[in-house]
Design a protein around this motif. Structure first.
Motif, PDB file in Angstrom:
ATOM      1  N   UNK A 515      -5.070  -0.412 -21.239  1.00 30.62           N
ATOM      2  CA  UNK A 515      -6.019  -0.182 -20.157  1.00 30.62           C
ATOM      3  C   UNK A 515      -7.266  -1.021 -20.405  1.00 30.62           C
ATOM      4  N   UNK A 516      -7.668  -1.801 -19.379  1.00 33.36           N
ATOM      5  CA  UNK A 516      -8.887  -2.607 -19.434  1.00 33.36           C
ATOM      6  C   UNK A 516      -9.889  -2.068 -18.424  1.00 33.36           C
ATOM      7  N   UNK A 517     -11.176  -2.042 -18.829  1.00 32.95           N
ATOM      8  CA  UNK A 517     -12.244  -1.568 -17.940  1.00 32.95           C
ATOM      9  C   UNK A 517     -13.241  -2.701 -17.752  1.00 32.95           C
ATOM     10  N   UNK A 518     -13.510  -3.047 -16.520  1.00 27.18           N
ATOM     11  CA  UNK A 518     -14.471  -4.089 -16.199  1.00 27.18           C
ATOM     12  C   UNK A 518     -15.461  -3.536 -15.172  1.00 27.18           C
ATOM     13  N   UNK A 519     -16.687  -3.289 -15.642  1.00 31.34           N
ATOM     14  CA  UNK A 519     -17.721  -2.691 -14.785  1.00 31.34           C
ATOM     15  C   UNK A 519     -18.897  -3.652 -14.695  1.00 31.34           C
ATOM     16  N   UNK A 520     -19.263  -4.020 -13.487  1.00 36.20           N
ATOM     17  CA  UNK A 520     -20.448  -4.832 -13.258  1.00 36.20           C
ATOM     18  C   UNK A 520     -21.671  -3.929 -13.401  1.00 36.20           C
ATOM     19  N   UNK A 537      -9.214   8.371  -8.553  1.00 35.96           N
ATOM     20  CA  UNK A 537      -9.016   7.417  -9.648  1.00 35.96           C
ATOM     21  C   UNK A 537      -7.803   7.783 -10.497  1.00 35.96           C
ATOM     22  N   UNK A 538      -7.631   9.084 -10.801  1.00 34.57           N
ATOM     23  CA  UNK A 538      -6.480   9.516 -11.596  1.00 34.57           C
ATOM     24  C   UNK A 538      -5.167   9.227 -10.877  1.00 34.57           C
ATOM     25  N   UNK A 539      -5.116   9.517  -9.578  1.00 34.59           N
ATOM     26  CA  UNK A 539      -3.877   9.282  -8.824  1.00 34.59           C
ATOM     27  C   UNK A 539      -3.518   7.794  -8.808  1.00 34.59           C
ATOM     28  N   UNK A 540      -4.520   6.963  -8.519  1.00 33.27           N
ATOM     29  CA  UNK A 540      -4.240   5.525  -8.459  1.00 33.27           C
ATOM     30  C   UNK A 540      -3.857   4.970  -9.826  1.00 33.27           C
ATOM     31  N   UNK A 541      -4.545   5.423 -10.903  1.00 33.88           N
ATOM     32  CA  UNK A 541      -4.206   4.940 -12.242  1.00 33.88           C
ATOM     33  C   UNK A 541      -2.802   5.395 -12.644  1.00 33.88           C
ATOM     34  N   UNK A 542      -2.471   6.630 -12.346  1.00 29.65           N
ATOM     35  CA  UNK A 542      -1.136   7.131 -12.685  1.00 29.65           C
ATOM     36  C   UNK A 542      -0.054   6.356 -11.939  1.00 29.65           C
ATOM     37  N   UNK A 543      -0.291   6.110 -10.631  1.00 28.53           N
ATOM     38  CA  UNK A 543       0.688   5.340  -9.856  1.00 28.53           C
ATOM     39  C   UNK A 543       0.840   3.927 -10.416  1.00 28.53           C
ATOM     40  N   UNK A 544      -0.297   3.309 -10.820  1.00 20.16           N
ATOM     41  CA  UNK A 544      -0.226   1.959 -11.358  1.00 20.16           C
ATOM     42  C   UNK A 544       0.571   1.893 -12.647  1.00 20.16           C
ATOM     43  N   UNK A 545       0.377   2.873 -13.540  1.00 22.12           N
ATOM     44  CA  UNK A 545       1.119   2.869 -14.808  1.00 22.12           C
ATOM     45  C   UNK A 545       2.606   3.130 -14.573  1.00 22.12           C
ATOM     46  N   UNK A 546       2.913   4.021 -13.641  1.00 23.79           N
ATOM     47  CA  UNK A 546       4.319   4.294 -13.358  1.00 23.79           C
ATOM     48  C   UNK A 546       4.996   3.094 -12.693  1.00 23.79           C
ATOM     49  N   UNK A 547       4.218   2.291 -11.948  1.00 23.15           N
ATOM     50  CA  UNK A 547       4.803   1.124 -11.286  1.00 23.15           C
ATOM     51  C   UNK A 547       5.209   0.041 -12.275  1.00 23.15           C
ATOM     52  N   UNK A 555       7.366  -8.045 -21.563  1.00 24.38           N
ATOM     53  CA  UNK A 555       6.160  -8.192 -20.746  1.00 24.38           C
ATOM     54  C   UNK A 555       5.137  -7.138 -21.132  1.00 24.38           C
ATOM     55  N   UNK A 556       3.901  -7.575 -21.252  1.00 21.76           N
ATOM     56  CA  UNK A 556       2.824  -6.632 -21.589  1.00 21.76           C
ATOM     57  C   UNK A 556       2.415  -5.867 -20.328  1.00 21.76           C
ATOM     58  N   UNK A 557       2.267  -4.549 -20.480  1.00 22.38           N
ATOM     59  CA  UNK A 557       1.851  -3.698 -19.365  1.00 22.38           C
ATOM     60  C   UNK A 557       0.339  -3.503 -19.453  1.00 22.38           C
ATOM     61  N   UNK A 558      -0.376  -3.989 -18.432  1.00 20.55           N
ATOM     62  CA  UNK A 558      -1.838  -3.955 -18.436  1.00 20.55           C
ATOM     63  C   UNK A 558      -2.312  -3.297 -17.130  1.00 20.55           C
ATOM     64  N   UNK A 559      -3.154  -2.297 -17.285  1.00 22.18           N
ATOM     65  CA  UNK A 559      -3.782  -1.631 -16.129  1.00 22.18           C
ATOM     66  C   UNK A 559      -5.279  -1.916 -16.207  1.00 22.18           C
ATOM     67  N   UNK A 560      -5.837  -2.464 -15.135  1.00 17.17           N
ATOM     68  CA  UNK A 560      -7.252  -2.840 -15.109  1.00 17.17           C
ATOM     69  C   UNK A 560      -7.994  -1.951 -14.111  1.00 17.17           C
ATOM     70  N   UNK A 561      -9.095  -1.347 -14.597  1.00 18.31           N
ATOM     71  CA  UNK A 561      -9.995  -0.574 -13.739  1.00 18.31           C
ATOM     72  C   UNK A 561     -11.270  -1.398 -13.575  1.00 18.31           C
ATOM     73  N   UNK A 580      -5.781  -2.165 -10.784  1.00 20.60           N
ATOM     74  CA  UNK A 580      -4.886  -3.324 -10.723  1.00 20.60           C
ATOM     75  C   UNK A 580      -3.781  -3.152 -11.764  1.00 20.60           C
ATOM     76  N   UNK A 581      -2.523  -3.328 -11.327  1.00 20.45           N
ATOM     77  CA  UNK A 581      -1.395  -3.280 -12.259  1.00 20.45           C
ATOM     78  C   UNK A 581      -0.614  -4.589 -12.147  1.00 20.45           C
ATOM     79  N   UNK A 582       0.221  -4.850 -13.131  1.00 20.91           N
ATOM     80  CA  UNK A 582       1.082  -6.040 -13.090  1.00 20.91           C
ATOM     81  C   UNK A 582       2.545  -5.641 -12.975  1.00 20.91           C
ATOM     82  N   UNK A 583       2.790  -4.625 -12.147  1.00 17.85           N
ATOM     83  CA  UNK A 583       4.148  -4.141 -11.935  1.00 17.85           C
ATOM     84  C   UNK A 583       4.930  -5.032 -10.991  1.00 17.85           C
TER      85      UNK A 583
END
Length: 658
Positions: A515-520, A537-547, A555-561, A580-583
């Motif tokens: 998990x990567x966090x990028x906050x301006x 946020x929890x729903x979207x993050x969970x969906x992204x990881x499951x995707x 392949x590396x699995x990376x989830x970006x917030x 953002x996911x790379x599914x």
């Protein structure tokens, strides 16, 4: 007649002045009562924002500067002792000569009444002599103060009755008016303005009913009676002269038109007869005694009787049901009185046909005026509403069934949302509880626990946090289903991510996702319902990881917030959140139904997550959408409004006060 008209005009003018004065004193009493209620709200805010006596006294002095009618504020405990007090800066202490202890009984009675009422209570007024040889009439207000649902003390405010009149009602008084508080026997307690004297003085009184005390508010006004006699007499003479000339002109014109009118009358009677015979609405005319003088064919067909039977019949009419004759006679005597006002929409009744069957009718009645403007009876339009009543009954039954179905649907929606949204905090509680049991079992097997049991304490804190989150979820989903306004607060975007990161990290470790966090850091705080946005946020993050579970192991699995400022305009500013996911991405046929309730591609899913997310964001005024990421993956973005500067200032002041 002219003298009577002049006298009546004077009486009317006096009654108008008295009526306006009574309205003014009633409005003044309402203004004073409203101002006292607003003061109570200020007192409650003062107690809530000042936990210590020093801070309380500082805030109380500021409040006294804004309200000149209050001469003293006291913070009292349950024994009515005074930990802190503040006095008005606009005068010397009103208790300087007698001391506060001599008025302790008034405070005790007011606070006892306040405890009974569970709200503010006022004492009776009492007189305080002052050092300058004068005196001041005051009263005490006692407000119970509760902490954690239990009575912890009282706030006592001492009001000056003269200042209440000058500050709460004085600015609205017009010139030549006097306002006073009096006792029931007329004794003045306090006065503001100029009291009226003489035989042209008008007086109005109104009770100012306060919890625990009632006073009389007296308003006086000096008004001169207008000299109506010359103006009215001149107007009457001029009106009579104009009327005489008009009558002469009308008589001359009438002589020329008489023959033409007589000729037209025969045509008009024939046309009216044809029109009445073609009506489908029943028409009925009655004289001032209620006897039927005219019916049209539609009315005869409605009751199944001939016109001769109805016109020759004495009271009661043959279409009245025998069991309701007495009631109808009483109702007719009231409605047929000369000058009676009947509803324009008509009234309902029940008539009887020749065969004895009853049917409901709607009667619309109006006065029957002859050619000279005199009422000679009543004209009625009768409608048979039997079919209408049957349709209304069917519609009512259908509406009852629809309402019952809607209530069942609401209950099902609430149950579905709760079961869906509670999965995440309950899964977290289960994981932390399992980890705690593993630590305890390791300790029982002889393995040493970490110093100060840090891991175990952390797990217990996380369990408590997730239990609290589950409670907030239940309340927020309940408010969401009921479509109530959400409790919104100003919060930094980083804090929203920090709140959900423990749950996101827990699932990320389980699924092998980084998990990567990028906050301006230039992003301003947003105004939102914190609990519901964290669920998004929890729903979207969970969906992204499951995707990303279908990816190759290499392949590396990376989830970006990601959080950054969004496009804004002159009226509003926004902050953009992105997951953002790379599914493998979303197929086109799935994308079309992605936000449809109960649509899901997961065997264990309910299909409510994304639908709920979009509704929550739209309730905040934002937008939730998604798009593909190259070379692969999906990005979900949503926007939230930036909190206003004024809201941030109020929050900062509240934080400093607490």
């Amino acid at each position: 007649m002219l003298s009577t008209l002049v006298w009546l005009a004077g009486r009317y003018e006096s009654s108008q002045v008295q009526s306006r004065l009574e309205q003014d004193v009633m409005q003044t009493a309402t203004d004073i009562r409203g101002a006292l209620n607003r003061n109570v709200q200020s007192f409650q805010a003062l107690q809530a924002s000042s936990p210590s006596p020093e801070a309380w006294r500082f805030s109380a002095i500021e409040l006294l500067r804004e309200h000149r009618e209050i001469v003293r504020l006291e913070w009292r405990d349950l024994t009515l002792a005074t930990p802190s007090f503040a006095e008005t800066p606009y005068r010397t202490s009103v208790f300087e000569r007698l001391g506060r202890e001599n008025t302790q009984s008034d405070v005790s009675f007011a606070c006892a009444a306040a405890q009974r009422f569970s709200g503010p209570a006022y004492s009776t007024s009492y007189f305080l002599p002052q050092a300058d040889g004068l005196g001041l009439e005051v009263l005490d207000m006692c407000l119970p103060v509760s902490t954690a649902g239990r009575l912890s003390g009282y706030l006592v405010a001492t009001y000056s009755l003269p200042d209440m009149l000058s500050e709460l009602a004085g600015p609205k008084l017009s010139r030549g008016q006097g306002l006073a508080f009096t006792e029931a026997d007329g004794t003045r307690l306090a006065m503001y303005g100029n009291p009226a004297r003489g035989n042209r003085a008008y007086v109005a009184q109104h009770l100012l009913d306060l919890p625990g005390n009632t006073m009389v508010l007296r308003l006086e006004r000096q008004v001169g009676t207008p000299a109506l006699f010359p103006n009215l007499l001149t107007a009457l003479v001029a009106a009579m002269s104009i009327a005489l000339v008009a009558v002469l002109a009308l008589l001359a014109r009438d002589m020329r038109r008489r023959l033409k009118v007589e000729h037209d009358l025969a045509d008009a009677l024939a046309f009216r007869k044809a029109m009445e015979d073609s009506l489908v609405t029943g028409m009925r005319a009655r004289d001032l005694q209620g006897r039927v003088t005219y019916v049209n064919p539609a009315f005869c067909q409605m009751v199944g009787m001939e016109a001769g039977e109805l016109l020759k019949h004495s009271m009661p009419p043959p279409y009245w049901p025998p069991e309701q004759v007495e009631e109808y006679q009483q109702r007719q005597s009231r409605r047929l009185a000369v000058g009676a006002t009947l509803p324009r929409e008509g009234f309902e009744s029940v008539f009887m046909r020749r065969d004895g069957s009853r049917f409901p009718v709607l009667i619309i009645e109006a006065p029957l005026i002859n050619a000279v403007g005199k009422q000679t009876g009543w004209m009625s339009a009768i409608l048979d509403v039997s079919e209408q009543r049957r349709v209304e009954e069917l519609s009512r039954a259908s509406q009852d069934r629809l309402q019952a179905t809607a209530r069942l649907a609401t209950v099902g929606e609430m149950a579905s949302l709760l079961s869906h949204e509670l999965n995440q905090p309950l899964a977290a509680i289960s994981s932390y509880a399992t980890g705690s049991l593993n630590l305890l079992q390791s300790a029982a097997a002889g393995d040493p626990l970490p110093p100060d049991n840090e891991d175990l304490q952390l797990a217990m804190r996380r369990i408590a946090e997730q239990a609290e989150r589950a409670g907030k979820v239940i309340k927020s989903v309940h408010d969401f289903v009921r479509r109530r306004d959400q409790v919104r607060e100003s919060i930094a975007p980083r804090l929203l991510l920090d709140a959900v990161m423990p749950l996101v990290s827990l699932q990320a470790r389980k699924l092998g996702v980084r998990v990567l966090i990028r906050v301006d850091e230039s992003c301003d705080p947003v105004l939102c319902d914190r609990t519901m946005v964290e669920q998004v946020l929890l729903n979207l993050a969970r969906n992204g990881m499951q995707a990303m579970q279908g990816l190759d192991r290499r392949d590396e699995k990376v989830l970006t917030l990601r959080v950054r400022p969004a496009a804004s305009n002159a009226h509003s500013r926004w902050v953009e959140f992105a997951v953002i996911d790379n599914g493998q991405g979303i197929p086109e046929e799935v994308a079309r139904q992605l936000f449809t309730p109960f649509f899901t591609t997961k065997p264990e899913g309910m299909g409510l997550g994304l639908s709920l997310c979009r509704t929550v964001i739209e309730q905040h005024g934002g937008f939730l959408g998604f798009e593909a990421v190259q070379p692969q993956g999906t990005i979900f973005t949503f926007t939230l409004p930036v909190a206003l500067a004024s809201a941030l200032q109020q929050q900062a002041v509240a934080a400093i006060a607490t």
